[in-house]
Every structure is written in structure tokens, then in C-alpha cells.
Design a protein around this motif. Structure first.
Motif, short mmCIF file in Angstrom:
data_model
loop_
_atom_site.label_atom_id
_atom_site.label_comp_id
_atom_site.label_asym_id
_atom_site.label_seq_id
_atom_site.Cartn_x
_atom_site.Cartn_y
_atom_site.Cartn_z
N LEU A 54 0.94 -1.24 -0.01
CA LEU A 54 0.22 0.19 0.10
C LEU A 54 0.97 1.20 0.34
O LEU A 54 0.54 2.25 -0.90
N GLU A 55 1.66 1.29 0.62
CA GLU A 55 2.11 2.49 0.77
C GLU A 55 3.35 2.80 -0.32
O GLU A 55 3.78 3.59 -1.14
N LEU A 58 2.02 3.36 -5.14
CA LEU A 58 1.56 4.61 -5.87
C LEU A 58 2.92 5.36 -6.99
O LEU A 58 3.48 5.77 -7.78
N PRO A 59 3.72 5.16 -5.23
CA PRO A 59 5.11 5.86 -6.24
C PRO A 59 5.78 5.44 -6.71
O PRO A 59 6.88 5.39 -8.15
N ILE A 61 4.19 3.32 -9.34
CA ILE A 61 3.51 3.66 -10.79
C ILE A 61 3.82 4.91 -11.15
O ILE A 61 4.27 4.98 -12.36
N GLU A 62 3.81 5.61 -10.18
CA GLU A 62 4.69 7.35 -11.04
C GLU A 62 5.74 7.19 -11.03
O GLU A 62 6.09 7.66 -12.64
N VAL A 92 -4.42 -5.18 -2.51
CA VAL A 92 -3.96 -3.63 -3.13
C VAL A 92 -3.29 -3.55 -4.32
O VAL A 92 -4.28 -2.29 -4.53
N SER A 95 -7.18 -3.04 -6.46
CA SER A 95 -8.09 -2.07 -5.76
C SER A 95 -6.91 -0.96 -6.57
O SER A 95 -8.06 -0.04 -6.67
N THR A 96 -6.43 -1.03 -6.66
CA THR A 96 -5.27 0.17 -7.18
C THR A 96 -5.26 0.36 -8.65
O THR A 96 -5.84 1.56 -8.91
N GLN A 98 -8.51 -1.05 -9.84
CA GLN A 98 -9.19 -0.63 -10.45
C GLN A 98 -9.79 0.78 -10.42
O GLN A 98 -10.32 1.73 -11.88
N ALA A 99 -9.25 1.42 -8.99
CA ALA A 99 -9.85 2.85 -9.59
C ALA A 99 -9.19 4.00 -10.77
O ALA A 99 -9.40 4.49 -11.15
N LEU A 100 -7.67 3.50 -11.44
CA LEU A 100 -6.82 3.48 -12.39
C LEU A 100 -7.72 3.57 -13.45
O LEU A 100 -8.01 4.22 -14.38
N SER A 101 -8.14 2.18 -13.30
CA SER A 101 -8.93 1.54 -14.95
C SER A 101 -10.52 2.20 -14.77
O SER A 101 -10.46 2.80 -15.61
N ALA A 103 -10.62 5.74 -13.40
CA ALA A 103 -10.50 7.43 -13.84
C ALA A 103 -10.15 7.50 -14.95
O ALA A 103 -10.56 8.19 -15.44
N TRP A 104 -9.11 6.38 -15.28
CA TRP A 104 -8.86 6.77 -16.78
C TRP A 104 -9.08 6.56 -17.81
O TRP A 104 -9.01 5.91 -18.68
N GLN B 42 -14.51 -1.63 -7.30
CA GLN B 42 -15.77 -1.12 -8.29
C GLN B 42 -16.34 -1.09 -8.75
O GLN B 42 -17.68 -1.12 -9.25
N MET B 56 -17.48 8.25 -13.30
CA MET B 56 -16.30 8.80 -12.78
C MET B 56 -15.41 10.40 -12.48
O MET B 56 -14.91 10.96 -11.65
N ALA B 79 -6.22 1.68 -0.69
CA ALA B 79 -5.85 1.64 -2.06
C ALA B 79 -6.67 2.35 -2.96
O ALA B 79 -6.60 3.37 -4.22
N PHE B 80 -8.08 2.08 -3.19
CA PHE B 80 -8.83 2.46 -3.54
C PHE B 80 -8.85 3.69 -3.89
O PHE B 80 -8.70 4.52 -4.94
N ALA B 83 -5.30 5.43 -5.41
CA ALA B 83 -5.33 5.09 -6.59
C ALA B 83 -6.21 6.13 -7.71
O ALA B 83 -5.80 7.06 -8.72
N LEU B 84 -7.56 6.23 -6.86
CA LEU B 84 -8.27 7.26 -7.41
C LEU B 84 -7.42 8.56 -7.42
O LEU B 84 -8.20 9.63 -8.22
N PHE B 86 -4.73 9.57 -7.06
CA PHE B 86 -3.58 10.15 -8.39
C PHE B 86 -4.16 10.21 -9.47
O PHE B 86 -4.06 11.19 -10.39
N ALA B 87 -4.82 9.42 -9.48
CA ALA B 87 -5.03 9.39 -11.61
C ALA B 87 -6.29 10.13 -11.57
O ALA B 87 -5.69 11.24 -13.19
N ARG B 204 -3.92 11.28 -0.54
CA ARG B 204 -3.35 9.53 -0.21
C ARG B 204 -3.29 9.97 1.16
O ARG B 204 -3.02 10.66 2.12
N PHE B 206 -3.28 6.24 4.52
CA PHE B 206 -2.69 4.90 5.27
C PHE B 206 -3.73 4.43 5.95
O PHE B 206 -4.54 5.66 6.93
#
Ligand SMILES: [Zn+2]
Lengths: 330, 217
Positions: A54-55, A58-59, A61-62, A92, A95-96, A98-101, A103-104, B42, B56, B79-80, B83-84, B86-87, B204, B206
Motif C-alpha cells: 500500500l505504501e 502509487l510512488p 506507478i508514478e 492492494v 483495488s489500485t 480498478q481505480a486507475l482503470s 478514472a482513466w 469497483q 467517475m 488503496a482504491f 489510486a483514484l 492519483f489518477a 494519499r 493510510f
């Protein structure tokens, strides 16, 4: 435009992200190892693993997007490991992704980690010719698969208990060699003589493996022979492992008649194993692929490359975690 | 159009997703029989967007429950959320689960609310919500928690999840019971909007996690 798959791998203890094109070329990859996090516990501690993912995710991916100078428009899809692996760690990554997909607005595929390992052979350059036999030997997995073509996976056999890598690690501990066990055993075995006859479990039949009996018999030997020579025990143990792996491979080559043979996974780093495979290849005339060692351990590039297969086959976008996913599961 | 908020609650182990438009709640997945029990974030979020006719890209901020509570479940939604954030480059605000359930159970009343949830055995998270804020929050072993409960059982309400085996000197009729282990989505949205005004904007957050060294021995 949309040339890359963003691959995400968090099934065990490494957070890995990569951008890979359809031909297996890697635009960027970053893998954050949790080795330090877990070393004090002598194994992977699942709660710590998912927290570290989790920590880091995202860093990572960036970093990868920045390294490749890529943005959302450069992506065709996202591919994320959905199993096998540790539940908390898989979640982790999933979920990450899913959110990217969302949002993008990109398709997102849940990828079978084992298929990723098998596709790792073709990272950076096409190496495998079909039909192919692929042996995956690592800390987490031991399996032998037959691929008629790039998309048809047949599981010939897997382990009934410990993986080869686990067995190496446990024997290393028995011998007081510390972690990681594989390289230490490899080093000792190189200067020893295989004069102790350890058992070769299940060597005479089928494609299934079993290593826990071999591991216990090494432990028993060490206990009852206080004068044991470490190098010789290591060499004898490696000899027993390679005999078993080699016998199954020879059997599969005889039955399936593959055009090529590949060995992937962390244990493929073993010099003795590589030499043994070269010998089998020379004997049988089947060409041998030993992909670069950096792609042998868990990494997101192999997940991204496998994702291209899912895209080509218009596979369903399954994003539920499957800790016990098998090779032949989608 | 008022700004849309996405609400993610999961620390009690039951995933619930909401959508707010301004201060109005327009979707609550815990009221949708098809979604109750489903652990795929999701699916909840997509159902919310579909049912409210939103996309979204309409979501302008995320409020997420950061526990304490079920660590795996909390991490899934955090995590979701991250990421949201961020994106989509939108703020993510973390809400303490004990502020959520404390606020929910107190319902604006004067009486303090003691919040308890299990951590790694034999430990518990314990908190006290009073005068609209979480005034106390600790990670304690079971004996310390029992003491705290005894001291508060006549002067406070109780929230969260707790069951202590072998409770001595505490006949059943006087031992408190929990008034609830999750906040309503209305309560969640209201707290989120308050925090949004007062907390620094971040993309972000935690989870509140226990000291893992305690469980790794
Ligand atoms: Zn692996």
C-alpha cells in the motif's frame, strides 16, 4: 499512442510496476523489494507485506510513468495479478488497478501470475518456439507446463508439498547457511561431492513433484552425522533435486516432442540447474531457453506481457482476488 | 452542480460505498441488496455511478474510512481511494472509524461514546468520542480495556465490536453492549464535509494500523 500495458504485480512480497509493449519491449520497470521488511521475521509476514504494498504502489506507478514519459493516452490497458498469491497483497494491487482503470477509462484485466512467469521467457526478445515445455521453479512455485501454442496451457504436473525454492531455503537453514538459501546451497554444492544418496521422491512416475521427504531426509542426515561435510551434503541434495527435475523433463520431452524447452523462476539462477538443463538439451536436441535472470523472479513486466494475450483473446476482465489460482484457470 | 463526493467505508468488514452531491446523499450501496456482501469496490462504485447517472469524472473528492478495524478490508478501500486521488488528481480525506461510529451512536447527544474494536489478540483499539470529537484513542490489551469499560459503563454509550470472555465482576445485565459498528452514509458524508473544510488537502491517506511487532512475536 496506446502502445503500452501498465502491469502491476503485488502477489507476494515485491511491489512491481512496468510498461510493456505488445512485443515484450519494456519501456520502464520498477520493483520495490520488501526483503528488508521481512528479513527479521525469517519469512514473508502477510500483514506487513500488504502494508508495504500500500505504501509503495502509487510512488512506483508514478516513477514508471515518469521514466517512460508516459501518460494515460499511452496505455492500451492495465493488467494486474489476481492470483495465486497472498490475499491481502493481491487486494492492494487489484483495488489500485480498478481505480486507475475507472478514472482513466481503460480496460483492466486480472492476470494469472503463473502465466506471467511463463511469458517472461519472451520479455525483450522472442525466445520461445512452439510447441514448448516450460518448467517454473521458484520459492513460490514448481510446475511443468506444455504449450501447444502461445495461448494453450496444459499443466503437466505441480508439487504436492514444498516448492523447489522452499526446499532449498529449508535445507540452507538446516545447514546454517542463512537466507537467501538458493545461492548459498549453490555455492557450497559447487565445491562438494554428491556422495550421499538422498531419496528422489516420485522420480519414476508422472509429472507430479514432492520435495518435503527430501528436505526431511537431509535434516535427518545432518542430525545423525555430526561430522557431516556441508559441501557434500549440499552437493548431494542438489543432485537429488536435479535428478527429479531432469527425469520429469526427459519424460515430458519423450511424450510431447516439444520444439523448445524453457526454465523460469528464481531457482533457474542455479548454475548446477542451468548446466543440467544444457545437458538435457544437448542429449535430446530440443533447444533450450534460459531467459535473463532478472526476469526469473516476480516482476510486473511478465504480467504486462501476459496481459497482451488476454487482450488478444478478448478475455473477461475478472478482478476478484484468487489466492489459489491454478495455471489452467483463466 | 454541487461537488460530488465518493464515500468508502469498509473497516467493519462490510463494504459500503456512497455518493454525495453537495450535502445530499444520492447513493448508498448498503441499501442495495445486490451489493450487500460484495467485496469488489469497483462493483459498488460503478453501481453508484450508474444508478445516479454520473460518471467517475464527476467525482471531485474521496472520503475513506481509515479504520481502525479489519486491516485487509480497510487497505482495499484505501488503496482504491489513493489510486483514484492519483489518477484523477482529486483530494482524498481519511476518516477515523471511531469518529464515524462515535458520531453515529451519539447522534449529536451529550453522552460520551466509548468505541472498541478488536485488534490482534489479545489487544483492542479503544476510543472515546465526546462533545463531537474523538478525545481519546489507544491500542490496549484486553485487561486494560475491561478496566476502561468498567469505569465508563454507567456514564457512556458503547460502539464497535467487543466480546470479552470470562468477564468477572460484571454480571451480564450491567455489561454494556455495542449500539452499532458502522456509521450511516448520511453521518459519513456530514463528517467528510466537515473534515474537507478543516484538514489539509492530500491525495494519499493510510490506514490506522496497530503496532505489528506485537503480533509477530
Ligand atoms: Zn511468482
Amino acid at each position: 499512442m496506446d502502445n503500452f500495458v501498465l502491469g502491476i504485480e503485488t502477489s507476494c512480497d515485491d511491489t512491481s510496476v512496468a510498461l510493456v509493449d505488445q512485443n515484450g519491449q519494456i519501456a520502464a520497470i520498477e520493483t520495490v523489494s520488501q526483503y528488508e521488511v521481512h528479513s527479521e521475521f525469517g519469512g514473508v509476514y502477510p500483514e506487513l507485506a500488504s502494508r508495504a504494498h500500500l505504501e509503495a504502489i502509487l510512488p512506483t506507478i508514478e516513477t514508471v510513468m515518469a521514466q517512460a514519459g508516459a501518460g494515460r493516452l499511452d496505455l492500451r490497458a492495465i493488467g494486474v495479478t489476481r492470483g495465486p498469491g497472498l490475499m491481502g497483497s493481491l487486494l492492494v494491487g487489484l483495488s489500485t488497478a480498478q481505480a486507475l482503470s475507472m478514472a482513466w477509462n481503460l480496460p483492466c484485466y486480472g492476470i494469472n501470475h503463473l502465466r506471467g512467469h511463463i511469458r517472461s521467457v519472451d520479455l525483450e526478445e522472442k525466445r520461445l518456439t512452439y510447441p514448448a515445455l516450460v518448467m517454473l521453479v521458484s520459492g513460490g512455485h514448481t510446475l511443468l507446463a506444455y504449450l501447444e501454442d502461445q495461448h494453450s496451457y496444459e499443466l503437466l504436473g505441480t508439487t504436492r508439498d514444498d516448492s523447489v525454492g522452499e526446499c532449498y531455503d529449508k535445507v540452507a537453514r538446516t545447514l546454517g547457511l542463512g537466507m537467501p538459501g538458493g545461492p548459498a546451497i549453490d555455492r557450497m554444492a559447487a565445491s562438494g561431492t554428491a556422495r550421499i544418496k538422498f531419496p528422489r521422491p516420485m522420480i519414476h512416475s508422472g509429472y507430479e513433484f514432492s520435495f518435503s521427504g527430501l528436505k526431511s531426509s537431509v535434516a535427518r542426515y545432518v542430525e545423525t552425522h555430526p561430522e557431516f561435510v556441508i559441501d557434500d551434503v549440499a552437493a548431494s541434495f542438489v543432485d537429488a533435486c536435479l535428478d527429479v527435475l531432469g527425469a520429469k523433463l526427459r519424460r515430458a520431452i519423450a511424450q510431447k516432442g516439444p520444439a523448445s524447452l524453457a526454465v523460469v523462476g528464481g531457482v533457474a539462477a542455479s548454475r548446477q540447474l542451468r548446466a543440467h538443463m544444457q545437458q538435457i538439451s544437448a542429449e535430446t536436441g530440443v533447444s533450450l531457453c534460459l531467459p535473463p535472470q532478472k526476469w526469473a523472479t516476480d516482476n510486473a513486466a511478465m504480467i504486462a506481457l501476459a496481459t497482451w494475450d488476454y487482450i488478444a483473446q478478448n478475455a473477461p476482465q475478472e478482478l476478484d482476488p484468487k489466492p489459489n489460482l491454478r495455471l489452467f484457470d483463466a | 452542480m454541487a461537488m460530488m463526493s465518493l464515500l468508502l467505508q469498509n473497516s467493519a468488514g462490510q463494504m459500503a460505498v456512497g455518493l454525495g452531491e453537495g450535502d445530499q446523499l444520492i447513493f448508498d450501496s448498503s441499501r442495495d441488496a445486490d451489493l450487500v456482501g460484495l467485496r469488489n469496490v469497483q462493483a459498488h462504485v460503478q453501481a453508484g455511478l450508474d444508478q445516479s447517472g454520473k460518471a467517475m469524472s464527476d467525482v471531485g473528492r474521496v472520503f475513506v474510512d481509515i479504520g481502525p478495524g479489519g486491516l485487509g478490508a480497510t487497505r482495499t478501500t484505501v488503496a482504491f481511494a489513493n489510486a483514484l486521488g492519483f489518477a484523477a488528481s482529486i483530494p482524498v480525506i481519511g476518516l477515523h472509524a471511531f469518529e464515524l461510529i462515535g458520531r453515529h451512536v451519539s447522534a449529536g447527544g451529550e453522552r460520551p461514546v466509548v468505541c472498541i474494536r478488536p485488534a490482534a489478540r489479545p489487544n483492542y483499539y479503544i476510543g472515546k468520542f465526546e462533545a463531537g470529537v474523538l478525545s481519546y484513542f489507544q491500542f490496549k490489551d484486553v485487561e486494560a480495556v475491561k478496566e476502561f469499560v468498567r469505569a465508563h459503563r454507567h456514564i457512556a454509550d458503547f460502539a464497535g465490536k467487543f466480546a470479552f470472555p470470562n468477564v468477572e465482576n460484571a454480571p451480564d445485565e450491567t455489561w454494556p453492549v455495542s449500539q452499532g459498528n458502522s456509521a450511516s452514509m448520511e453521518c459519513f458524508l456530514a463528517l467528510g464535509l466537515e473534515k474537507y473544510q478543516t484538514s489539509p488537502r492530500s491525495t494519499r491517506v493510510f490506514p490506522i494500523s496497530e503496532d505489528l511487532s506485537v503480533t509477530a512475536q
